[in-house]
Motif scaffolding. Sequence first.
Motif, PDB file in Angstrom:
ATOM      1  N   TYR A  50      49.539  33.059  68.211  1.00 47.97           N
ATOM      2  CA  TYR A  50      49.705  34.208  67.308  1.00 47.97           C
ATOM      3  C   TYR A  50      48.362  34.707  66.783  1.00 47.97           C
ATOM      4  CZ  TYR A  50      54.236  31.800  67.367  1.00 47.97           C
ATOM      5  OH  TYR A  50      55.385  31.151  67.766  1.00 47.97           O
ATOM      6  N   GLY A  51      47.266  34.486  67.523  1.00 48.66           N
ATOM      7  CA  GLY A  51      45.943  34.901  67.044  1.00 48.66           C
ATOM      8  C   GLY A  51      45.529  34.031  65.877  1.00 48.66           C
ATOM      9  N   PRO A  52      44.766  34.583  64.921  1.00 50.97           N
ATOM     10  CA  PRO A  52      44.396  33.783  63.746  1.00 50.97           C
ATOM     11  C   PRO A  52      45.613  33.578  62.836  1.00 50.97           C
ATOM     12  CG  PRO A  52      43.137  35.852  63.847  1.00 50.97           C
ATOM     13  CD  PRO A  52      44.184  35.941  64.882  1.00 50.97           C
ATOM     14  N   ALA A  53      45.681  32.425  62.162  1.00 52.66           N
ATOM     15  CA  ALA A  53      46.780  32.183  61.223  1.00 52.66           C
ATOM     16  C   ALA A  53      46.669  33.153  60.048  1.00 52.66           C
ATOM     17  CB  ALA A  53      46.718  30.746  60.711  1.00 52.66           C
ATOM     18  N   SER A  54      47.824  33.480  59.473  1.00 53.84           N
ATOM     19  CA  SER A  54      47.821  34.365  58.287  1.00 53.84           C
ATOM     20  C   SER A  54      47.786  33.483  57.049  1.00 53.84           C
ATOM     21  CB  SER A  54      49.080  35.230  58.279  1.00 53.84           C
ATOM     22  OG  SER A  54      49.113  36.054  59.396  1.00 53.84           O
ATOM     23  N   HIS A  55      46.667  32.832  56.818  1.00 56.81           N
ATOM     24  CA  HIS A  55      46.550  31.939  55.670  1.00 56.81           C
ATOM     25  C   HIS A  55      45.668  32.582  54.596  1.00 56.81           C
ATOM     26  CE1 HIS A  55      47.641  28.101  58.167  1.00 56.81           C
ATOM     27  NE2 HIS A  55      48.678  28.873  57.895  1.00 56.81           N
ATOM     28  N   ALA A  67      43.948  45.313  71.349  1.00 57.28           N
ATOM     29  CA  ALA A  67      45.400  45.424  71.150  1.00 57.28           C
ATOM     30  C   ALA A  67      46.043  44.081  71.426  1.00 57.28           C
ATOM     31  CB  ALA A  67      45.975  46.474  72.104  1.00 57.28           C
ATOM     32  N   GLY A  68      47.021  43.714  70.616  1.00 59.30           N
ATOM     33  CA  GLY A  68      47.742  42.464  70.871  1.00 59.30           C
ATOM     34  C   GLY A  68      47.973  41.690  69.593  1.00 59.30           C
ATOM     35  N   GLY A  69      48.575  40.527  69.753  1.00 60.09           N
ATOM     36  CA  GLY A  69      48.978  39.726  68.607  1.00 60.09           C
ATOM     37  C   GLY A  69      47.819  39.207  67.775  1.00 60.09           C
ATOM     38  N   GLY A  96      49.357  42.292  63.886  1.00 61.09           N
ATOM     39  CA  GLY A  96      49.615  40.863  64.020  1.00 61.09           C
ATOM     40  C   GLY A  96      50.599  40.526  65.117  1.00 61.09           C
ATOM     41  N   PRO A  97      51.027  39.256  65.150  1.00 61.96           N
ATOM     42  CA  PRO A  97      51.857  38.796  66.260  1.00 61.96           C
ATOM     43  C   PRO A  97      53.327  39.172  66.105  1.00 61.96           C
ATOM     44  CG  PRO A  97      51.436  37.000  64.739  1.00 61.96           C
ATOM     45  CD  PRO A  97      50.689  38.191  64.203  1.00 61.96           C
ATOM     46  N   GLY A  98      54.065  38.905  67.184  1.00 61.56           N
ATOM     47  CA  GLY A  98      55.477  39.281  67.245  1.00 61.56           C
ATOM     48  C   GLY A  98      55.591  40.465  68.188  1.00 61.56           C
TER      49      GLY A  98
END
Length: 517
Positions: free
Chosen positions: A445-450, A471-473, A478-480
């Motif tokens: 999911y790329g970098p964590a959303s922390h 372009a992309g997650g 972000g991801p999804g």
Amino acid sequence: MATPRVAVIGAGIAGLTAAVDLARNGCDVVVFERAPVPGGKLREVHVAGAGMDAGPTVFTLRRVFDELFADAGDDLDRRLTLCPATLLARHAWDAGGHLDLFADLYRSIDSIAAFAGVREAQGFVRFADHARRIHQTLDAAFMRASRPSPLGLVKRVGLAGLPRLWDIKPFDTLWQAVAQYFDDPRLRQLFGRYATYCGSSPFEAPATLMLVAHVEQAGVWYVEGGMGRLAEQLAALAARQGAQLRCASEVRAIHLHKGHVHSIELADGERVAVDAVVCNADNNALATGLFGRGVAHGVRATPRAARSLSAVTWNLVARTEGFPLAHHSVFFSSDYQAEFADIFKRGRLPRAPTVYVCAQDRVDDSLPPANGMTPDAERLFCLINAPAIGDTYEFTTAEMEACENRVFELLAAAGLRVHRQADLTQVSTPSDFHRLFPATGGALYGPASHGWRASFTRAGARSEIPGLYLAGGSTHPGPGVPMAATSGRLAAACLMTDYASTARSPPAVTSGGISTP
Ligand SMILES: Cc1cc2nc3c(=O)[nH]c(=O)nc-3n(C[C@H](O)[C@H](O)[C@H](O)COP(=O)(O)OP(=O)(O)OC[C@H]3O[C@@H](n4cnc5c(N)ncnc54)[C@H](O)[C@@H]3O)c2cc1C
């Protein structure tokens, strides 16, 4: 104005979506994909001759795709059969019993009241309303906007919108937020789990991720034939707009001339001259030099500690008994804090994992008699979260066996017996995901959303390098699946805007609902 030649690197959701918009706006588009088929993480595997999803299974926000197809003069419903799920997901704990959430909010309220009492159901009503408000505040002002920054967000909502921004509780963690609505630890787990949809820990992700709960509540659809059909239809739509797709074509370098993107080079040495590139590979691939040192400064690298979740997955064909599986079922671990501490702090497989099971043949919780399998077997996809260490560590056979035993023992403790056979099981580990998606360590999911800043530090569609778009997650928003599609559209819109302004011509038509400053 000359026709811009654009190379899209990667036929994941965002790459394909960008290709659709660019081609319909008159660009000469070629999509280069290293895998033999398009789709990226949206991938299918075959077990015992049966194709099944091995990537995303929860399809939400279909309007993102409705809009994409409509803008291209097409109709999603003509190309794909989508059925709304009545039962969103079934949730189980080892102490027994289960809780269903439904597309119908009132059924969910009744279900929670029966499972955990009226007070918790009232908490859910307040939670769902807050999640809806967060989604409403952030949808256009943040998710569909190309250049997210705290200041930009404040500008977009305006002075009158400031109370709404404060209402999204930007500085609370998701775990703190759910505790304000639920006393029952099982419900805290259930609603905290939405952080994992973005590859993050509920203990570190911001409360804004409550919006994922709203997105799911707003609708989940079954894609007839599996999620793979979505990738096929996106590729077909891109082709109808005039884009060319070249699979089994790995790009190994992006070359610059006077600082501007000039050409790409394939693994077999072929060079293709281009005016612009949309890179759908994980941003870390660019930043760590997989496309050459010349473009590595185009985007910030993801520090190892900031990587999102990876996963261990099992695709299997098996007979099940005991527990009434739904299409989407979640079996929770006994100690949620320990699960995420294992993954993010200790970098190891969780001792007590939460297990997601997708019973792909089921519609809601019923198994149609003619499911295409042997009479008593069905297709299952099981997933646990795992650390993204696939670039530096490969789990041993003993570790994987121990992990698999824990997973299926946890399911058995909740009442689900899975009669699995080794030859009817296909396993994917963080190392496998790292090989499929280079430079990620298996982070999906790329970098964590922390932390509250995470969403603002995610790369936007424009890189530091003229002519190179992202372009992309791993890119904003972000991801999804729907988010990646939105990022593809944002990249296409930015590219068209920039190209039009350099050519001193009026801007080309950009897609509806996407804003590019
Ligand atoms: C197991 C799993 C479960 C998930 N569950 C869900 C879910 O239920 N719902 C949901 O919405 N999302 C889910 N997701 C997340 C979702 O799948 C992703 O966020 C989304 O598909 C990412 O799309 P993307 O555009 O970033 O492209 P990706 O899927 O990352 O594709 C990138 C493409 O680029 C290609 N590429 C990379 N380097 C090169 C190169 N050098 N040359 C050519 N091609 C290259 C890759 O081969 C790949 O095809 C899940 C993901 C996984 C893995």
